[in-house]
Design an enzyme around this catalytic site. Structure first.
Site, mmCIF file in Angstrom:
data_model
loop_
_atom_site.group_PDB
_atom_site.id
_atom_site.type_symbol
_atom_site.label_atom_id
_atom_site.label_comp_id
_atom_site.label_asym_id
_atom_site.label_seq_id
_atom_site.Cartn_x
_atom_site.Cartn_y
_atom_site.Cartn_z
ATOM 1 N N THR A 192 25.308 5.658 29.580
ATOM 2 C CA THR A 192 25.953 5.112 28.372
ATOM 3 C C THR A 192 25.057 4.119 27.639
ATOM 4 O O THR A 192 25.172 3.960 26.423
ATOM 5 C CB THR A 192 27.305 4.457 28.704
ATOM 6 O OG1 THR A 192 27.108 3.230 29.411
ATOM 7 C CG2 THR A 192 28.175 5.393 29.528
ATOM 8 N N MET A 233 27.463 3.919 22.527
ATOM 9 C CA MET A 233 28.767 4.586 22.554
ATOM 10 C C MET A 233 29.157 4.884 23.997
ATOM 11 O O MET A 233 29.156 6.024 24.457
ATOM 12 C CB MET A 233 28.709 5.877 21.731
ATOM 13 C CG MET A 233 28.469 5.662 20.261
ATOM 14 S SD MET A 233 29.866 4.831 19.431
ATOM 15 C CE MET A 233 29.145 3.222 19.098
ATOM 16 N N HIS A 234 29.508 3.826 24.739
ATOM 17 C CA HIS A 234 29.776 3.966 26.165
ATOM 18 C C HIS A 234 30.866 5.004 26.450
ATOM 19 O O HIS A 234 30.643 5.992 27.154
ATOM 20 C CB HIS A 234 30.189 2.611 26.763
ATOM 21 C CG HIS A 234 29.147 1.551 26.669
ATOM 22 N ND1 HIS A 234 28.029 1.535 27.472
ATOM 23 C CD2 HIS A 234 29.054 0.464 25.866
ATOM 24 C CE1 HIS A 234 27.289 0.474 27.180
ATOM 25 N NE2 HIS A 234 27.888 -0.183 26.202
ATOM 26 N N ASP A 235 32.060 4.777 25.897
ATOM 27 C CA ASP A 235 33.210 5.615 26.249
ATOM 28 C C ASP A 235 33.069 7.047 25.760
ATOM 29 O O ASP A 235 33.626 7.976 26.360
ATOM 30 C CB ASP A 235 34.488 5.002 25.683
ATOM 31 C CG ASP A 235 34.838 3.688 26.360
ATOM 32 O OD1 ASP A 235 34.475 3.520 27.540
ATOM 33 O OD2 ASP A 235 35.456 2.828 25.718
#
Length: 305
Positions: A192, A233-235
Site C-alpha cells: 500500500t 491509496m492504502h485501502d
C-alpha cells in the site's frame, strides 16, 4: 461476466471513499453490504460518511453500523490523517438515510446466510466486526469464500515503528481473525505504500466526473502523502487485489499478531522465510505493479458517475 459478491467492512476515511467507489463501480464486483467500524474516526462518523457516499452515488446498498470500540482497548483514531469528520473537504448534501437496525456482525451473518454462494469479505479498517462475527457465529466460516484485508506489514509500521494502523487499533481482534482458519489475503504496507496516485493524475480528477471532483476535494485534506508528491491509496489495494490479482506478488506465510508489549503490540509477525515451521495462514502481498495499479484506478474511476 460472473461478478464476485462481496461485503465491505470499512471506516471511511478518505482512502476508504476511493475503495468504496471501486467496490461499487468495478464491473467484476457485486457489493451486497457495507458495514462500518470505529477506526479512522468514531463509528458514528464512519457510518455517517458511508451513508453520505451512498447518497452521493444514488446507491441503495444497505449500511450497518458496527463496533464503536476495539474488543478490549480504548479507541485511538486517525483524525490527524483524514480530518475531524473523516472526510473533510467536500460539502455533501443532507439526506434521510439511516443504517440498518442491527449491528454489523449480525448484518454480515444474515447476508452470508441469505447468499446462494460463499461471499468474499473485504475489511479495510480495524478487524473488530470480523472478530465479533467469528465469535458469535463460528459456523459462518463455511459461507465465507475468503477474507481480503488492508492491514499489517511484513516490515515497518505507520502507527508505531512496527505496527500498521488497522492492526494496531485492535490487535486482539486481528489475532482472533488470523487464527480463525479463514483463507486470508493480506494487503499490508509492503504494497500500500507503493500504491501512489501521481500528482499529474490527481490534478486532472476534477475534469473527470462528479466523483473525480468529490475525491479531489477530499484529497486536498488527506495526509498520506501530498497533492504535490502523490497520495497513497492504502485501502484501495484490497479492492485492486480482487479485480487484478496479477498486479500483486503474494507469498503464503504464517502471520502472528502481537497483542502484548509496550513497543510491539499490533505488530504482524510475517514469517516469510518459514523459520517457525508453522503452516501458512495468509497470502501476504509483498510487491505491486505500480503502473498497472494506476492504470486500473483510472479505468474504474472513469466508470463512476
Amino acid at each position: 461476466m460472473n461478478r464476485t459478491p462481496i461485503i465491505l467492512d470499512t471506516d471511511p476515511g478518505i482512502d476508504d471513499a476511493v475503495a468504496i467507489a471501486a467496490a461499487l463501480f468495478a464491473p467484476q464486483l457485486d457489493l451486497k453490504l457495507l458495514t462500518t467500524v470505529a477506526g479512522n474516526v468514531s463509528v458514528e462518523k464512519t457510518t455517517r460518511n458511508a451513508l453520505q457516499l451512498m447518497h452521493f452515488w444514488h446507491k441503495d446498498i444497505p449500511v450497518a453500523q458496527g463496533a464503536a470500540t476495539p474488543l478490549v482497548r480504548k479507541l485511538r483514531d486517525a483524525a490527524y490523517v483524514h480530518g475531524e469528520s473523516g472526510m473533510e473537504g467536500y460539502a455533501f448534501v443532507d439526506h434521510l438515510r439511516q443504517p440498518l437496525e442491527k449491528p454489523a456482525f449480525q448484518a454480515i451473518y444474515e447476508c452470508l446466510n441469505a447468499s446462494p454462494e460463499p461471499i468474499t469479505l473485504v475489511a479495510i479498517g480495524p478487524l473488530t466486526n470480523i472478530a465479533l462475527l467469528l465469535t458469535q457465529y463460528p459456523k459462518c466460516k463455511a459461507k465465507i469464500k475468503r477474507l481480503v484485508i488492508m492491514g499489517g506489514s511484513a516490515g515497518r509500521g505507520n502507527f508505531t515503528p512496527n505496527a500498521e494502523f488497522n492492526i494496531a487499533i485492535d490487535p486482539e481482534a486481528a489475532a482472533r481473525v488470523f487464527e480463525s482458519g479463514l483463507e486470508i489475503v493480506m494487503c499490508g504496507l509492503d504494497v500500500t505504500n507503493q500504491a501512489m496516485l501521481s500528482p499529474a493524475y490527481l490534478a486532472q480528477l476534477p475534469s473527470l466526473n462528479q466523483t473525480g471532483k468529490m475525491l479531489h476535494a477530499l484529497f486536498s485534506h488527506y495526509r498520506s502523502g501530498s497533492m504535490v508528491t502523490g497520495l497513497r491509496m492504502h485501502d484501495l489495494c484490497a479492492i485492486a487485489w480482487l479485480v487484478k490479482p496479477e498486479l500483486f506478488q503474494t507469498q503464503p506465510c504464517f502471520v502472528a499478531v502481537e497483542t502484548h508489549g509496550e513497543f510491539t503490540s499490533g505488530t504482524t509477525v510475517v514469517d516469510i522465510e518459514g523459520r517457525y515451521q508453522r503452516e501458512p495462514n495468509a497470502h501476504v502481498a509483498l510487491d505491486l505493479d505500480v503502473a498497472g495499479f494506476q492504470t486500473w484506478v483510472a479505468e474504474v474511476l472513469e466508470l463512476a458517475p
